[in-house]
Design a protein around this motif. Structure first.
Motif, short mmCIF file in Angstrom:
data_model
loop_
_atom_site.label_atom_id
_atom_site.label_comp_id
_atom_site.label_asym_id
_atom_site.label_seq_id
_atom_site.Cartn_x
_atom_site.Cartn_y
_atom_site.Cartn_z
N LEU A 304 0.82 -1.21 0.00
CA LEU A 304 0.00 0.00 0.00
C LEU A 304 0.85 1.26 0.00
N ILE A 305 1.90 1.28 0.81
CA ILE A 305 2.72 2.49 0.91
C ILE A 305 3.50 2.71 -0.38
N ALA A 306 4.15 1.67 -0.89
CA ALA A 306 4.97 1.82 -2.09
C ALA A 306 4.12 2.16 -3.31
N TYR A 307 2.93 1.55 -3.40
CA TYR A 307 2.11 1.75 -4.59
C TYR A 307 1.32 3.05 -4.54
N LEU A 308 0.82 3.42 -3.36
CA LEU A 308 -0.09 4.56 -3.27
C LEU A 308 0.59 5.84 -2.80
N SER A 309 1.90 5.84 -2.70
CA SER A 309 2.61 7.07 -2.34
C SER A 309 3.57 7.51 -3.43
N GLY A 310 4.00 6.58 -4.29
CA GLY A 310 5.00 6.93 -5.30
C GLY A 310 6.40 7.03 -4.73
N VAL A 316 10.65 4.29 1.31
CA VAL A 316 9.64 3.60 2.12
C VAL A 316 10.30 2.97 3.33
N LYS A 317 11.45 2.37 3.13
CA LYS A 317 12.12 1.65 4.22
C LYS A 317 12.83 2.56 5.21
N GLU A 362 -3.16 4.44 7.13
CA GLU A 362 -3.61 3.25 7.85
C GLU A 362 -2.49 2.22 7.94
N ALA A 363 -1.77 2.01 6.84
CA ALA A 363 -0.69 1.03 6.82
C ALA A 363 0.43 1.43 7.78
N PHE A 427 6.37 -0.90 -8.26
CA PHE A 427 5.18 -0.20 -7.77
C PHE A 427 5.17 1.26 -8.20
N ARG A 428 6.27 1.96 -8.05
CA ARG A 428 6.33 3.37 -8.44
C ARG A 428 6.10 3.53 -9.94
N ARG A 429 6.71 2.64 -10.74
CA ARG A 429 6.52 2.70 -12.19
C ARG A 429 5.06 2.45 -12.55
#
Length: 632
Positions: A304-310, A316-317, A362-363, A427-429
């Motif tokens: 969720l974080i990687a895909y929905l934040s860009g 992320v880490k 939420e994540a 995910f970002r791509r």
């Protein structure tokens, strides 16, 4: 040892020169890596610590080849045939082309560092300076195109659904199970000796509650013993002992199992019903299942974080406790979710903030409730203070989570007969592509890409060194070019455009076709075709009712020139000279005609309203007739 990213294994930044047996090799490697760390390449910043650490591995591979295949040949004695043999050797290992390129790249850099590596330098210019892509035989790609594969829509949709399920439903159960397990582990310290009475009391309690005897559920290292009595857990849970006691204790547990039947897992934590089935989403937890489910939950949070934040994987880490906060807009109306992290690529530890949407917040809240070290994705392990979820481990966890989605009701289909191999870079791509190509699409009916793009662009994305907007812009440029190429192919097939700008567009396509001699029976150079159509693509804005080839001096949507974007909410598609209406827009106009006809049927309209609607209906009919006329 050196390194910045706190989410990585310490071993990823540790270079042990003692692993090279020969002293000349050790000293040459030390001089080369020192040069790499302190010498800026022709363009760009100094290489990162992790990049140099990766080159250390590739350097060792080259040295190993020289030692095993060429009798310890020195670098200053290496010839081009030796390098050609190394290329054949790398191909024989079954490496992908990108890995082969990294293996050879370190050789080219050894030559560049010849003056700094005084112990033993590579004197020849590898492959006479030819680009490694040509040496390996890689087809050249556009420098503007991101080569990272996009996750297909039929893969990302159930994956996000499963991640949302874990964060919103399963997380509470997993966190409660961890609390129960922690309390059980703490109570073990108070158990001294053995007590058959406590065991009997526990087993009688199971019978009174209508429960079975806990058995191993096949999770963890004891998978081969699935269905066997969980002797250790029963002894600890009952307070009868710290572990397996054997003898009368095991016999009593076996006898109870025969009477009460098995209960896989055996922990007390209730399990929430699945919203689709009304049944518990999993069986009772076992001590081994708790860390297993935590790993899946942590991976769901990452998705969720990687895909929905860009955000990039490294960013992320770097998320830590209290990284999420909210801010109101200047007018006090909108509450924005934001997260703090650090730039690793380019920024080298620079603090930055991202505007995100609710599921990301939420994540992060769930991650903060899971056991972790300094960073939220660093899970602690007993006697291992460096334990973490590294980039490589996360790729492994992502694919395990993909496979697990089937078990919770969100099966991820195969692609071309094979499971899709997920990596952190995808995910970002993928979200950049979806925002550019499907601005009003959805993921699982829950996440609106238009909302997502607005949120991402409100904050860091437009200005940061890790800016996401540029990646979306690159995807949008490719999408526009693909649209123009599609319209050109339609033109060759006889499809014509109407509206004031239609003739101009058709004339441009005719000019391209004539210059390329792109007629039946002739194959044209695709790259040349794309180059000729790219000018049109730069000004194309795709719409439902028309396409706008925007030129500010002829745009009816503006009262003043100079802007590089059309005002789409002020568009006059049936009158503007920039507007092109093709047959693919006809359904949109038919829907508009139906809406207008239904509005005219309303009782109580004033004469002025009815006249305006009739005029509007007449304009719509003219557009549809023009499209039909152009294609008959």
């Amino acid at each position: 040892m050196a390194g910045f990213a706190g989410n990585r294994y310490a071993s990823e930044f540790l270079i042990d020169f003692k692993s090279l047996d020969h002293p000349v090799r050790r000293e040459a490697a030390r001089e080369f890596l020192f040069w790499r760390l302190n010498t800026r390449p022709g363009r760009g910043p100094l290489p990162s610590i992790s990049t140099v650490a990766a080159e250390w591995w590739n350097l060792r591979c080259f040295f190993r080849f020289l030692d095993t295949e060429h009798g310890g040949l020195r670098l200053d004695a290496v010839t081009q045939p030796v390098l050609d043999a190394y290329l054949v050797h790398c191909r024989g290992e079954g490496l992908v082309t990108s890995s082969i390129r990294h293996r050879l790249q370190v050789i080219s850099r050894l030559h560049l560092a010849a003056q700094a590596v005084v112990t033993d330098a590579l004197l020849i210019n590898p492959w006479n300076g030819r680009p490694l892509t040509r040496v390996i035989g890689i087809e050249p790609t556009s420098k503007h195109e991101n080569e990272t594969p996009r996750i297909p829509p039929n893969v990302i949709a159930p994956l996000v659904q499963a991640a949302l399920f874990y964060v919103r439903i399963a997380a509470k159960d997993i966190i409660n199970a961890r609390t129960e397990l922690t309390e059980l582990e703490a109570s073990i310290e108070d158990i001294h000796g053995l007590s058959l009475n406590r065991l009997e009391h526990y087993l009688h309690g199971l019978a009174d509650d209508g429960r079975g005897v806990p058995v191993l559920d096949g999770v963890g290292r004891l998978v081969h013993l699935a269905g066997s009595p969980a002797y250790t857990y029963v002894m600890r849970k009952s307070g009868a002992g710290r572990g397996v006691a054997g003898g009368v204790y095991d016999e009593r547990i076996d006898r109870a199992l025969e009477l009460l039947g098995p209960e896989p897992g055996g922990m007390d934590t209730p399990v929430t019903p699945h919203p689709e089935t009304g049944l518990p989403w999993r069986g009772r937890f076992s001590p081994a299942a708790v860390p297993h489910e935590e790993r899946l939950l942590r991976t769901a949070c990452y998705v969720l974080i990687a895909y929905l934040s860009g955000m990039r994987d490294s960013e992320v880490k770097e998320l830590r406790d209290d990284c999420h906060f909210t801010e109101r807009s200047a007018d006090g109306v909108i509450v924005r979710h934001k997260v703090r992290s650090q730039l690793v690529k380019g920024g080298r530890g620079t603090a930055e903030s991202w505007v995100v949407i609710g599921p990301v917040a939420e994540a992060i809240d769930v991650l903060q409730q899971l056991p972790h070290r300094d960073a939220l994705f660093c899970r602690p392990v007993t006697r291992d203070r460096y334990s973490t979820v590294s980039a490589n481990r996360m790729n492994e966890n992502l694919n395990k989570f993909r496979a697990h989605c089937t078990h919770i009701g969100f099966p991820v289909p195969d692609v071309d007969g094979e499971p899709w191999n997920l990596t952190t870079r995808q995910f970002r791509r993928t979200v950049a592509w979806h925002i550019a190509h499907r601005p009003y699409g959805t993921v699982a009916g829950m996440i609106q890409y238009k909302h997502l793009s607005v949120a991402m662009f409100e904050g860091y994305a437009g200005t940061s060194a890790s800016g996401f907007r540029a990646e979306v812009a690159a995807e949008e440029a490719m999408a526009r070019l693909a649209d123009v190429v599609e319209r050109y192919e339609d033109f060759k097939a006889g499809v014509r455009s109407s509206a004031p700008g239609g003739t101009r567009t058709d004339n441009e396509f005719a000019r391209v076709q004539e210059e390329l001699q792109d007629f039946p029976g002739r194959v044209v150079d695709e790259r040349r075709l794309h180059a000729m159509l790219r000018t049109s693509a730069n000004t194309l804005h795709v719409g439902t009712l028309n396409d706008c080839y925007y030129q500010p001096e002829t745009a009816l949507c503006r009262t003043a020139g100079g802007a590089d974007q059309p005002m789409l909410n002020n568009c006059r598609p049936d009158r503007c000279g920039n507007s092109t209406i093709a047959i693919r827009h006809r359904p949109g106009w038919e829907a508009a005609r139906g809406d207008t006809e239904r509005a005219l049927a309303f009782v109580g309209l004033s004469d002025l309203q009815r006249t305006a609607l009739r005029q509007h209906l007449n304009d719509i009919n003219k557009v549809i007739e023009g499209v039909d006329h152009a294609n008959n």
